[in-house]
Design an enzyme around this catalytic site. Sequence first.
Site, PDB file in Angstrom:
ATOM      1  N   ASP A 356       0.867  -1.165   0.000  1.00  0.00           N
ATOM      2  CA  ASP A 356       0.000   0.000   0.000  1.00  0.00           C
ATOM      3  C   ASP A 356       0.911   1.224   0.000  1.00  0.00           C
ATOM      4  OD1 ASP A 356      -2.179   1.702   0.144  1.00  0.00           O
ATOM      5  OD2 ASP A 356      -3.167   0.575   1.728  1.00  0.00           O
ATOM      6  N   TRP A 357       0.359   2.375  -0.280  1.00  0.00           N
ATOM      7  CA  TRP A 357       1.176   3.566  -0.497  1.00  0.00           C
ATOM      8  C   TRP A 357       1.843   4.011   0.810  1.00  0.00           C
ATOM      9  CZ3 TRP A 357      -0.289   1.353  -4.386  1.00  0.00           C
ATOM     10  CH2 TRP A 357      -0.218   1.846  -5.678  1.00  0.00           C
TER      11      TRP A 357
END
Length: 950
Positions: A356-357
Amino acid sequence: MSRDQSKQGLLGNARRASQDSNSDESDSDIEATDFLDRVVPILSRDAIPQPPIKRRKQGWLLRCLGRRSRCCIGFSAAIVVVWIILSAGGAFVYKKYQEEPPYGQSPPWYPSPKGGIASSWAASYEKAAKLVSQMTLAEKVNITTGTGWQMGLAVGTNGPAVHVGFPQLQLQDGPLGIRFADNITAFPAGITVGATWNRQLMYARGKAHAIEARNKGINVLLGPSVGPLGRAPAGGRNWEGFGADPYLQGVAGAETIRGIQSEGVMATIKHFIANEQEHFRQAWEWGTPHAISSNIDDRTLHELYAWPFGDAVKAGVAAVMCSYNMVNNSYACANSKLLNGVLKDELGFQGFVMSDWLAQRSGVASALAGLDMTMPGDGLKWANGESLWGPELTRAVLNGSVPVDRLNDMVTRIVAAWYQLGQDDETAFPRRPPNFSSWTDDRMGVLSPGSPSPQDEVVVNQFVNVQANHSVIAREVAAEGIVLLKNDGVLPISRHGFREPPNPSKEESNKLQVAILGEDAGAGKGPNFCKDRACNQGTLASGWGSGAVEFPYLVTPADALRREFDQNKVQVREFLTNQPNPNGGLAAALSTVDLCIVFANADSGEGFVAWEDVRGDRPNLKLQKGSDELIVSVASKCGGDVVVVIHAVGPVTMENWINSPKVKAVLFANLPGQESGNALADILFGDTNPSGHLPFTIGKTLTDYGPGGQVLYTPNGVIPQQDFNEGLYIDYRYFDKYGIEPRFEFGFGLSYTNFSLANLHVTSHKDKSPLPAPRPSPAAEPPSYPTGIPSKNEALFPVGFRKLEKYIYPYLSSVDDIEVGQYPYPDGYYTEQPLSGAGGDAGGNPDLWAVYVSVEVDIKNTGAIAGAAVPQLYLEYPDKQGVDFPVRVLRGFDKVYLKPGETRTVRFNVTRRDLSYWDVVQQNWVMVAEGSYVFRVGMSSRDLPLVGTW
């Protein structure tokens, strides 16, 4: 089963400096050895990390902490003191969790399994091997590393391998539509899709979504979401998924993936795993130096949270996104047991794992633990151009700390997924940037707006319309996702006024008098008024955050009803506020109304932004903005019947008004997307017979969901700890176990017609046996490459290379200081792991997916109009000493359209996995071979009239 046995096989490792973290990489991990040193800097706004999403709003606490006023500094200091107390000693608690794992730990799982063992992926791996074998070190690193936040037009972009012809991949958020894009469809949210219980619509929505992504120039859609599963009914992002049951989530996720990937777009199943609340999900987002740890036992993980990911892998999903949170005090994106052991070995995942970012929290450690791609490329802080991989991964390969073999597998998995989806076809996937920009609405702009370096302006928004006729699918999903909860004969209503002549003694007009009430019925300030949809105003059609989109339009309920009613026979009055006629005129206005339609809602979203007291997760299950009071008031003042329509992200409590004799009907419309009003009109007027069923339980109070259903709102340690002590018992499983009467049970939904079930028949196809067939030998061999460390010259910037500031490149300016040394690999790295008996192919051991028994029932429409029924199959396990089973679990459903008087036979195929439980001692799926399985079929989890055994 003894307590010690039940804790075997637990995931994670609290001793992060050994198994899943690289303690020697001071620049690759946050060392929270001194709590005060970490907390005090947040008194300065500059110390708050940059947000993950553009145009982010800060919560009230961070806004206060960012000001240097005397009162705020004093308040902030008090917060620090309270926080230290809550943390029970700050750094001492952190040290305690390092030394004494609160939920046990399992052994590490190394090395990362190589992709390429599944026959369904063999051809793609063969092609990928030929391409990867020609790549330089820099090209390989480029493919695994994002170029940085806002360094491309999509939300995520990796680097290309130019010399061999591998392009940059364009990744875009997409659970509900194409985020930040113009001229796209705002589809109904995942929770609405789950409420349809319609496999064909799940597939069709995914396919339409992918057509739009492909035509916008996107390679990888960041969806669908099956995590959070819905452990906490107030969880902020539950609406992105399909419901609070692993079987329903698994079917809906798999069908969506098949639909997406039928168009050649890579799907990403997320968030792996146990990211069940927004509070404290990400390091520093809430001021804590570490993300929350979801502490979960092995059986619960397999039977609940990992279950739908198994369906996704079986469906051939290209990518898995690992989550922000820790699992048993080891970050999910660096947890070797999760990524290597469960996902890649047990489930046989053949695609690539992306972070995920900014969920990657270490460099070497995450590579060894099974991460294959880091996004957006920046490391521990947003948009600073400093990556944990990129040039650092290049250095790690050259000095021997990341084996060349591991890098090759990372790259091969990504390239194989590209071939698997046919993206080497340049006619379908031209090798150019997307035709829209995530960062500006202007036609002209720069390709890397996150870089301050001078750049030429080019066309970044071509305004390509990709909507086609997808509004038809959006409307159908929205309509079939509406759940009729109550109907005392008032619905459907007529467009043409009274069904019978009005009472001649009435003095008012012969027109039917209809009142539409509530802010949720109207447009408010427009669907895109708040950035990322992060506020509750106007009619609610989406939650907020990275799963939301820019609405091309939103048909409001008021607009649709006003249009549909025959104005010659119906007079419509609108009160599009939750506080109509504050001076007391409401009673007079409504006293002569024949039908009052009241709209109410409840909103939530991703935790990077807050709205009022909803900081991602809801603080309660109440309707918002005074909606309960509005409904009660209307029910007391309306001269006729009252219909309540609810748009919500999840369950809401209804006890203040549900039993009111004036409230004749209740529709739960979930989050319907752009076609909201049209879909609602279809149901209200009877053009479409309601067929939605609840994908979660609606309880009478939040406490009905038990301790495990509550969100943790205040940190209970420097590393907030969330123990999943409820085990298997979430949502309807908890209600069933403890005999709690819900307001509306899981799977419930009414129709305008009636259905009957009969003739249940059970057919055995295979004999019971405790363990599945032995794990098969690999159907294909993973690619093999030379393992020698490449030349240092491959890592140097090319001569005359023009760099963009903050852009992440794989190159190094100098390699003179790099020497191969003895890297202190994590504990257990050289311990050969036994392969799981549950593995062996994409989706796991093929025997787990074999049909062992089938259940058939006849279903008949006994009413006067056509409609769709949703028969559901629930399984009850035989008794087994020492093993605790839920009362019943969902193991099949279908949606059947029937004309009046029509009968059809529905067949549920039950697989070995459906019949098994996860044995933590044998580390395999085990079937209960003695005793009888009980199958119950009905229309909800508590309406199960037919019973059969096997």
